[in-house]
Motif scaffolding. Sequence first.
Motif, PDB file in Angstrom:
ATOM      1  N   ASN A  87       1.902 -20.169   3.432  1.00 41.55           N
ATOM      2  CA  ASN A  87       1.197 -21.410   3.167  1.00 41.55           C
ATOM      3  C   ASN A  87       1.674 -21.985   1.837  1.00 41.55           C
ATOM      4  OD1 ASN A  87      -0.671 -20.518   0.944  1.00 41.55           O
ATOM      5  ND2 ASN A  87      -1.318 -19.085   2.548  1.00 41.55           N
ATOM      6  N   PRO A  88       1.367 -23.236   1.555  1.00 40.12           N
ATOM      7  CA  PRO A  88       1.888 -23.862   0.325  1.00 40.12           C
ATOM      8  C   PRO A  88       1.531 -23.103  -0.954  1.00 40.12           C
ATOM      9  CG  PRO A  88       1.115 -25.543   1.809  1.00 40.12           C
ATOM     10  CD  PRO A  88       0.740 -24.233   2.434  1.00 40.12           C
ATOM     11  N   ASP A  89       0.422 -22.376  -0.958  1.00 45.73           N
ATOM     12  CA  ASP A  89       0.060 -21.590  -2.153  1.00 45.73           C
ATOM     13  C   ASP A  89       1.035 -20.443  -2.419  1.00 45.73           C
ATOM     14  OD1 ASP A  89      -3.532 -21.862  -1.606  1.00 45.73           O
ATOM     15  OD2 ASP A  89      -2.132 -23.191  -2.645  1.00 45.73           O
ATOM     16  N   ASP A  90       1.831 -20.105  -1.437  1.00 48.29           N
ATOM     17  CA  ASP A  90       2.821 -19.039  -1.614  1.00 48.29           C
ATOM     18  C   ASP A  90       4.100 -19.539  -2.286  1.00 48.29           C
ATOM     19  OD1 ASP A  90       1.865 -17.911   1.649  1.00 48.29           O
ATOM     20  OD2 ASP A  90       1.243 -17.059  -0.283  1.00 48.29           O
ATOM     21  N   THR A  91       4.186 -20.817  -2.527  1.00 45.72           N
ATOM     22  CA  THR A  91       5.354 -21.396  -3.205  1.00 45.72           C
ATOM     23  C   THR A  91       5.497 -20.838  -4.613  1.00 45.72           C
ATOM     24  OG1 THR A  91       5.309 -23.443  -1.933  1.00 45.72           O
ATOM     25  CG2 THR A  91       6.306 -23.557  -4.115  1.00 45.72           C
ATOM     26  N   GLY A  92       6.746 -20.599  -5.008  1.00 44.82           N
ATOM     27  CA  GLY A  92       7.002 -20.127  -6.366  1.00 44.82           C
ATOM     28  C   GLY A  92       8.187 -19.189  -6.409  1.00 44.82           C
ATOM     29  N   LEU A  93       8.342 -18.553  -7.541  1.00 49.83           N
ATOM     30  CA  LEU A  93       9.388 -17.542  -7.717  1.00 49.83           C
ATOM     31  C   LEU A  93       8.836 -16.162  -7.346  1.00 49.83           C
ATOM     32  CD1 LEU A  93      11.011 -18.649 -11.088  1.00 49.83           C
ATOM     33  CD2 LEU A  93      12.140 -18.562  -8.873  1.00 49.83           C
ATOM     34  N   TYR A  94       9.684 -15.405  -6.662  1.00 55.47           N
ATOM     35  CA  TYR A  94       9.317 -14.042  -6.293  1.00 55.47           C
ATOM     36  C   TYR A  94      10.271 -13.072  -6.977  1.00 55.47           C
ATOM     37  CZ  TYR A  94       5.876 -15.581  -2.965  1.00 55.47           C
ATOM     38  OH  TYR A  94       4.753 -16.140  -2.398  1.00 55.47           O
ATOM     39  N   TYR A  95       9.693 -12.082  -7.637  1.00 53.71           N
ATOM     40  CA  TYR A  95      10.454 -11.085  -8.362  1.00 53.71           C
ATOM     41  C   TYR A  95      10.204  -9.704  -7.763  1.00 53.71           C
ATOM     42  CZ  TYR A  95      10.492 -14.646 -12.078  1.00 53.71           C
ATOM     43  OH  TYR A  95      10.642 -15.808 -12.812  1.00 53.71           O
ATOM     44  N   CYS A  96      11.248  -8.902  -7.701  1.00 52.43           N
ATOM     45  CA  CYS A  96      11.016  -7.486  -7.483  1.00 52.43           C
ATOM     46  C   CYS A  96      11.169  -6.785  -8.830  1.00 52.43           C
ATOM     47  CB  CYS A  96      11.938  -6.902  -6.427  1.00 52.43           C
ATOM     48  SG  CYS A  96      13.707  -6.872  -6.820  1.00 52.43           S
ATOM     49  N   ALA A  97      10.525  -5.637  -8.949  1.00 52.20           N
ATOM     50  CA  ALA A  97      10.507  -4.916 -10.216  1.00 52.20           C
ATOM     51  C   ALA A  97      10.472  -3.430  -9.941  1.00 52.20           C
ATOM     52  CB  ALA A  97       9.304  -5.340 -11.051  1.00 52.20           C
ATOM     53  N   GLY A  98      11.131  -2.654 -10.790  1.00 53.26           N
ATOM     54  CA  GLY A  98      11.178  -1.213 -10.654  1.00 53.26           C
ATOM     55  C   GLY A  98      10.237  -0.547 -11.625  1.00 53.26           C
ATOM     56  N   ASP A  99       9.562   0.485 -11.156  1.00 53.51           N
ATOM     57  CA  ASP A  99       8.558   1.155 -11.974  1.00 53.51           C
ATOM     58  C   ASP A  99       8.543   2.639 -11.648  1.00 53.51           C
ATOM     59  OD1 ASP A  99       6.355   1.878 -13.455  1.00 53.51           O
ATOM     60  OD2 ASP A  99       5.081   0.271 -12.697  1.00 53.51           O
ATOM     61  N   ARG A 100       8.634   3.479 -12.657  1.00 57.75           N
ATOM     62  CA  ARG A 100       8.540   4.913 -12.406  1.00 57.75           C
ATOM     63  C   ARG A 100       7.111   5.352 -12.138  1.00 57.75           C
ATOM     64  NH1 ARG A 100      12.577   6.504 -17.235  1.00 57.75           N
ATOM     65  NH2 ARG A 100      11.787   4.475 -17.916  1.00 57.75           N
ATOM     66  N   ASP A 101       6.147   4.488 -12.438  1.00 55.44           N
ATOM     67  CA  ASP A 101       4.762   4.735 -12.015  1.00 55.44           C
ATOM     68  C   ASP A 101       4.644   4.378 -10.539  1.00 55.44           C
ATOM     69  OD1 ASP A 101       1.613   4.594 -13.356  1.00 55.44           O
ATOM     70  OD2 ASP A 101       1.956   3.759 -11.368  1.00 55.44           O
ATOM     71  N   PRO A 102       4.090   5.244  -9.706  1.00 59.60           N
ATOM     72  CA  PRO A 102       4.064   4.975  -8.257  1.00 59.60           C
ATOM     73  C   PRO A 102       3.152   3.817  -7.849  1.00 59.60           C
ATOM     74  CG  PRO A 102       2.858   6.973  -8.769  1.00 59.60           C
ATOM     75  CD  PRO A 102       3.554   6.573 -10.028  1.00 59.60           C
ATOM     76  N   TYR A 103       2.328   3.327  -8.783  1.00 58.50           N
ATOM     77  CA  TYR A 103       1.398   2.244  -8.464  1.00 58.50           C
ATOM     78  C   TYR A 103       1.750   0.949  -9.181  1.00 58.50           C
ATOM     79  CZ  TYR A 103      -1.257   6.168  -6.676  1.00 58.50           C
ATOM     80  OH  TYR A 103      -1.631   7.292  -5.984  1.00 58.50           O
ATOM     81  N   CYS A 104       2.982   0.881  -9.698  1.00 61.02           N
ATOM     82  CA  CYS A 104       3.497  -0.346 -10.316  1.00 61.02           C
ATOM     83  C   CYS A 104       2.634  -0.808 -11.480  1.00 61.02           C
ATOM     84  CB  CYS A 104       3.622  -1.462  -9.270  1.00 61.02           C
ATOM     85  SG  CYS A 104       4.699  -1.055  -7.887  1.00 61.02           S
ATOM     86  N   ARG A 105       2.173   0.121 -12.293  1.00 61.72           N
ATOM     87  CA  ARG A 105       1.296  -0.245 -13.399  1.00 61.72           C
ATOM     88  C   ARG A 105       2.043  -0.428 -14.718  1.00 61.72           C
ATOM     89  NH1 ARG A 105      -2.997   4.502 -12.233  1.00 61.72           N
ATOM     90  NH2 ARG A 105      -1.004   5.611 -12.259  1.00 61.72           N
ATOM     91  N   ASP A 106       3.325  -0.104 -14.744  1.00 60.02           N
ATOM     92  CA  ASP A 106       4.063  -0.171 -16.009  1.00 60.02           C
ATOM     93  C   ASP A 106       5.523  -0.481 -15.698  1.00 60.02           C
ATOM     94  OD1 ASP A 106       4.777   2.129 -18.755  1.00 60.02           O
ATOM     95  OD2 ASP A 106       4.717  -0.060 -18.656  1.00 60.02           O
ATOM     96  N   ILE A 107       5.817  -1.728 -15.420  1.00 55.80           N
ATOM     97  CA  ILE A 107       7.129  -2.145 -14.939  1.00 55.80           C
ATOM     98  C   ILE A 107       8.223  -1.820 -15.953  1.00 55.80           C
ATOM     99  CG2 ILE A 107       8.554  -4.135 -14.300  1.00 55.80           C
ATOM    100  CD1 ILE A 107       6.502  -3.292 -12.176  1.00 55.80           C
ATOM    101  N   ASP A 108       9.306  -1.242 -15.453  1.00 53.98           N
ATOM    102  CA  ASP A 108      10.439  -0.898 -16.304  1.00 53.98           C
ATOM    103  C   ASP A 108      11.535  -1.968 -16.275  1.00 53.98           C
ATOM    104  OD1 ASP A 108       9.713   2.236 -15.037  1.00 53.98           O
ATOM    105  OD2 ASP A 108       9.720   1.868 -17.205  1.00 53.98           O
ATOM    106  N   VAL A 109      11.817  -2.475 -15.083  1.00 54.30           N
ATOM    107  CA  VAL A 109      12.941  -3.408 -14.935  1.00 54.30           C
ATOM    108  C   VAL A 109      12.553  -4.528 -13.970  1.00 54.30           C
ATOM    109  CG1 VAL A 109      15.345  -3.658 -14.179  1.00 54.30           C
ATOM    110  CG2 VAL A 109      14.627  -1.575 -15.348  1.00 54.30           C
ATOM    111  N   TRP A 110      12.958  -5.738 -14.299  1.00 56.93           N
ATOM    112  CA  TRP A 110      12.705  -6.921 -13.460  1.00 56.93           C
ATOM    113  C   TRP A 110      14.000  -7.454 -12.864  1.00 56.93           C
ATOM    114  CZ3 TRP A 110       7.802  -8.652 -12.580  1.00 56.93           C
ATOM    115  CH2 TRP A 110       6.807  -8.217 -13.453  1.00 56.93           C
TER     116      TRP A 110
END
Length: 120
Positions: A87-110
């Motif tokens: 839907n239009p609200d999904d418009t924008g930039l999408y990033y993936c990010a790597g995290d050694r925390d399994p719950y993505c709480r402390d992103i290491d690399v973007w």
Amino acid sequence: QLQLVESGGGMVQPGGSLRLSCAISGDRAERYAIGWFHQAPGKEREQVACISNSGVVEIYADSVRGRFTASRDNAKNTAFLQMNRLNPDDTGLYYCAGDRDPYCRDIDVWGQGTPVTVSS
């Protein structure tokens, strides 16, 4: 050093689908959970999904649960975000990010981001 490159963004009509890819290099993919983040125009970046390094744990924001699905293929060093019923609200930039925390709480690399536009 881990590097991430997104692809698959583009323009789609409301109700349509896109599949984003995140190419992982520079380190072993299975060492990192992969988070997916959305930044709408003029707004802060928000996490929409996280998949643990083994793929066992998936976490979704309420706004995308049931529409988006995160997956990964560690043998091919790639993660994916399948986005349905956009839907239009999904418009924008999408990033993936790597995290050694399994719950993505402390992103290491973007990654650098890939643009998605949902419009009729």
